[in-house]
Design a protein around this motif. Structure first.
Motif, PDB file in Angstrom:
ATOM      1  N   ALA A 103     -13.285 -23.871 -12.930  1.00  0.00           N
ATOM      2  CA  ALA A 103     -12.743 -24.248 -14.231  1.00  0.00           C
ATOM      3  C   ALA A 103     -12.325 -25.713 -14.192  1.00  0.00           C
ATOM      4  CB  ALA A 103     -11.559 -23.365 -14.578  1.00  0.00           C
ATOM      5  N   ALA A 104     -12.367 -26.345 -15.356  1.00  0.00           N
ATOM      6  CA  ALA A 104     -12.071 -27.775 -15.464  1.00  0.00           C
ATOM      7  C   ALA A 104     -10.628 -28.037 -15.882  1.00  0.00           C
ATOM      8  CB  ALA A 104     -13.040 -28.409 -16.454  1.00  0.00           C
ATOM      9  N   VAL A 105      -9.735 -27.109 -15.592  1.00  0.00           N
ATOM     10  CA  VAL A 105      -8.316 -27.301 -15.899  1.00  0.00           C
ATOM     11  C   VAL A 105      -7.497 -27.025 -14.637  1.00  0.00           C
ATOM     12  CG1 VAL A 105      -8.494 -26.842 -18.376  1.00  0.00           C
ATOM     13  CG2 VAL A 105      -8.140 -24.947 -16.820  1.00  0.00           C
ATOM     14  N   PRO A 106      -6.293 -27.599 -14.537  1.00  0.00           N
ATOM     15  CA  PRO A 106      -5.482 -27.417 -13.339  1.00  0.00           C
ATOM     16  C   PRO A 106      -5.141 -25.951 -13.039  1.00  0.00           C
ATOM     17  CG  PRO A 106      -4.625 -29.219 -14.668  1.00  0.00           C
ATOM     18  CD  PRO A 106      -5.671 -28.525 -15.494  1.00  0.00           C
ATOM     19  N   ALA A 107      -5.064 -25.635 -11.749  1.00  0.00           N
ATOM     20  CA  ALA A 107      -4.824 -24.256 -11.297  1.00  0.00           C
ATOM     21  C   ALA A 107      -3.565 -23.647 -11.907  1.00  0.00           C
ATOM     22  CB  ALA A 107      -4.746 -24.216  -9.769  1.00  0.00           C
ATOM     23  N   GLY A 108      -2.450 -24.385 -11.869  1.00  0.00           N
ATOM     24  CA  GLY A 108      -1.186 -23.837 -12.370  1.00  0.00           C
ATOM     25  C   GLY A 108      -1.229 -23.524 -13.853  1.00  0.00           C
ATOM     26  N   GLN A 109      -1.849 -24.404 -14.615  1.00  0.00           N
ATOM     27  CA  GLN A 109      -1.956 -24.231 -16.059  1.00  0.00           C
ATOM     28  C   GLN A 109      -2.832 -23.022 -16.393  1.00  0.00           C
ATOM     29  OE1 GLN A 109      -3.782 -27.623 -17.961  1.00  0.00           O
ATOM     30  NE2 GLN A 109      -2.735 -27.263 -19.907  1.00  0.00           N
ATOM     31  N   LEU A 110      -3.961 -22.903 -15.715  1.00  0.00           N
ATOM     32  CA  LEU A 110      -4.869 -21.780 -15.959  1.00  0.00           C
ATOM     33  C   LEU A 110      -4.252 -20.466 -15.483  1.00  0.00           C
ATOM     34  CD1 LEU A 110      -7.625 -20.956 -17.081  1.00  0.00           C
ATOM     35  CD2 LEU A 110      -8.586 -21.356 -14.815  1.00  0.00           C
ATOM     36  N   PHE A 111      -3.541 -20.485 -14.369  1.00  0.00           N
ATOM     37  CA  PHE A 111      -2.871 -19.290 -13.849  1.00  0.00           C
ATOM     38  C   PHE A 111      -1.877 -18.745 -14.880  1.00  0.00           C
ATOM     39  CE2 PHE A 111       0.566 -17.343 -11.228  1.00  0.00           C
ATOM     40  CZ  PHE A 111      -0.175 -16.341 -10.625  1.00  0.00           C
ATOM     41  N   LYS A 112      -1.086 -19.645 -15.453  1.00  0.00           N
ATOM     42  CA  LYS A 112      -0.101 -19.222 -16.464  1.00  0.00           C
ATOM     43  C   LYS A 112      -0.798 -18.601 -17.678  1.00  0.00           C
ATOM     44  CE  LYS A 112       3.132 -22.888 -15.344  1.00  0.00           C
ATOM     45  NZ  LYS A 112       3.538 -24.224 -15.789  1.00  0.00           N
ATOM     46  N   ALA A 113      -1.857 -19.277 -18.158  1.00  0.00           N
ATOM     47  CA  ALA A 113      -2.547 -18.821 -19.371  1.00  0.00           C
ATOM     48  C   ALA A 113      -3.354 -17.544 -19.137  1.00  0.00           C
ATOM     49  CB  ALA A 113      -3.455 -19.928 -19.896  1.00  0.00           C
ATOM     50  N   ALA A 114      -4.175 -17.556 -18.073  1.00  0.00           N
ATOM     51  CA  ALA A 114      -5.127 -16.461 -17.842  1.00  0.00           C
ATOM     52  C   ALA A 114      -4.505 -15.245 -17.161  1.00  0.00           C
ATOM     53  CB  ALA A 114      -6.306 -16.959 -17.013  1.00  0.00           C
ATOM     54  N   MET A 115      -3.374 -15.425 -16.486  1.00  0.00           N
ATOM     55  CA  MET A 115      -2.771 -14.311 -15.758  1.00  0.00           C
ATOM     56  C   MET A 115      -1.401 -13.940 -16.331  1.00  0.00           C
ATOM     57  SD  MET A 115      -4.786 -13.247 -13.264  1.00  0.00           S
ATOM     58  CE  MET A 115      -6.224 -13.470 -14.275  1.00  0.00           C
ATOM     59  N   LEU A 116      -0.451 -14.859 -16.218  1.00  0.00           N
ATOM     60  CA  LEU A 116       0.936 -14.531 -16.565  1.00  0.00           C
ATOM     61  C   LEU A 116       1.123 -14.236 -18.048  1.00  0.00           C
ATOM     62  CD1 LEU A 116       2.917 -17.074 -14.357  1.00  0.00           C
ATOM     63  CD2 LEU A 116       2.188 -14.739 -13.808  1.00  0.00           C
ATOM     64  N   ASP A 117       0.423 -14.957 -18.921  1.00  0.00           N
ATOM     65  CA  ASP A 117       0.625 -14.775 -20.362  1.00  0.00           C
ATOM     66  C   ASP A 117      -0.609 -14.203 -21.056  1.00  0.00           C
ATOM     67  OD1 ASP A 117       2.597 -15.043 -22.446  1.00  0.00           O
ATOM     68  OD2 ASP A 117       1.315 -16.601 -23.321  1.00  0.00           O
ATOM     69  N   TRP A 118      -1.522 -13.608 -20.303  1.00  0.00           N
ATOM     70  CA  TRP A 118      -2.776 -13.110 -20.887  1.00  0.00           C
ATOM     71  C   TRP A 118      -2.530 -12.039 -21.946  1.00  0.00           C
ATOM     72  CZ3 TRP A 118      -7.105 -15.174 -21.733  1.00  0.00           C
ATOM     73  CH2 TRP A 118      -8.243 -14.438 -22.042  1.00  0.00           C
ATOM     74  N   HIS A 119      -1.457 -11.287 -21.827  1.00  0.00           N
ATOM     75  CA  HIS A 119      -1.156 -10.262 -22.843  1.00  0.00           C
ATOM     76  C   HIS A 119      -0.870 -10.899 -24.207  1.00  0.00           C
ATOM     77  CE1 HIS A 119       2.624 -11.344 -20.885  1.00  0.00           C
ATOM     78  NE2 HIS A 119       3.227 -11.070 -22.030  1.00  0.00           N
ATOM     79  N   ASN A 120      -0.432 -12.162 -24.234  1.00  0.00           N
ATOM     80  CA  ASN A 120      -0.238 -12.876 -25.496  1.00  0.00           C
ATOM     81  C   ASN A 120      -1.469 -13.681 -25.888  1.00  0.00           C
ATOM     82  OD1 ASN A 120       2.488 -12.122 -26.119  1.00  0.00           O
ATOM     83  ND2 ASN A 120       3.160 -13.455 -24.464  1.00  0.00           N
TER      84      ASN A 120
END
Length: 159
Positions: A12-29
């Motif tokens: 992915a072309a975005v930073p790991a921490g940012q993608l982790f938050k979006a795709a994992m931690l907040d994926w339900h939203n």
């Protein structure tokens, strides 16, 4: 009964921490907003973003099952890593006796590599199906790419 696992990587072309938050931690939203053709709705059942917490995803007819509940078993916010287990829904009890997923987001250049390892035990009499594994890998790729597209369009989100 047999067990197995598969692994998959998505760049992915975005930073790991940012993608982790979006795709994992907040994926339900985020998931129902960026992948409405697949995720009808999602919610936290218990323990928001904490180990032991349970989330439920309700799917559209695009998926072969109507819902899935997962429990967060391990979370490392500094290494962008988590493990979860299917606790209800999906193919649980029909094709698989148990299933876990391990996600690790590793920084790479300006982006990251998402490494996924899924492990499962099949219900007695069920054979491993390479086409089902291919579909699962494709679903993971679509999930990560949907979150990536959102972050590329909204660079300050989840920063």
């Amino acid at each position: 009964m047999s067990s197995g696992s598969w692994s998959h990587e998505v760049t992915a072309a975005v930073p790991a921490g940012q993608l982790f938050k979006a795709a994992m931690l907040d994926w339900h939203n985020l998931g129902p907003k960026v992948a409405p053709e697949v995720i009808a709705s999602a919610s936290v059942i218990s323990g928001d973003k904490a180990v032991g917490g349970i989330r439920e995803f309700k799917f559209t007819p695009a998926m072969p099952f109507s819902y899935l509940r997962e429990r967060l078993d391990f979370l490392d916010l500094e290494k962008f890593e988590l493990k979860n287990t299917i606790v209800e829904g999906g193919t649980l009890g029909k094709q698989v006796e148990s299933g876990t997923s391990h996600f690790k987001f590793e920084p790479s250049g300006n982006g990251c590599v998402v490494k996924v390892v899924a492990s499962y035990k099949l219900v007695a009499g069920v054979q491993d199906d390479p086409s089902e594994i291919a579909k699962a890998k494709e679903a993971v790729t679509k999930h990560i790419k949907a979150a990536e597209a959102y972050l590329l369009a909204n660079p300050t989100a989840y920063a």
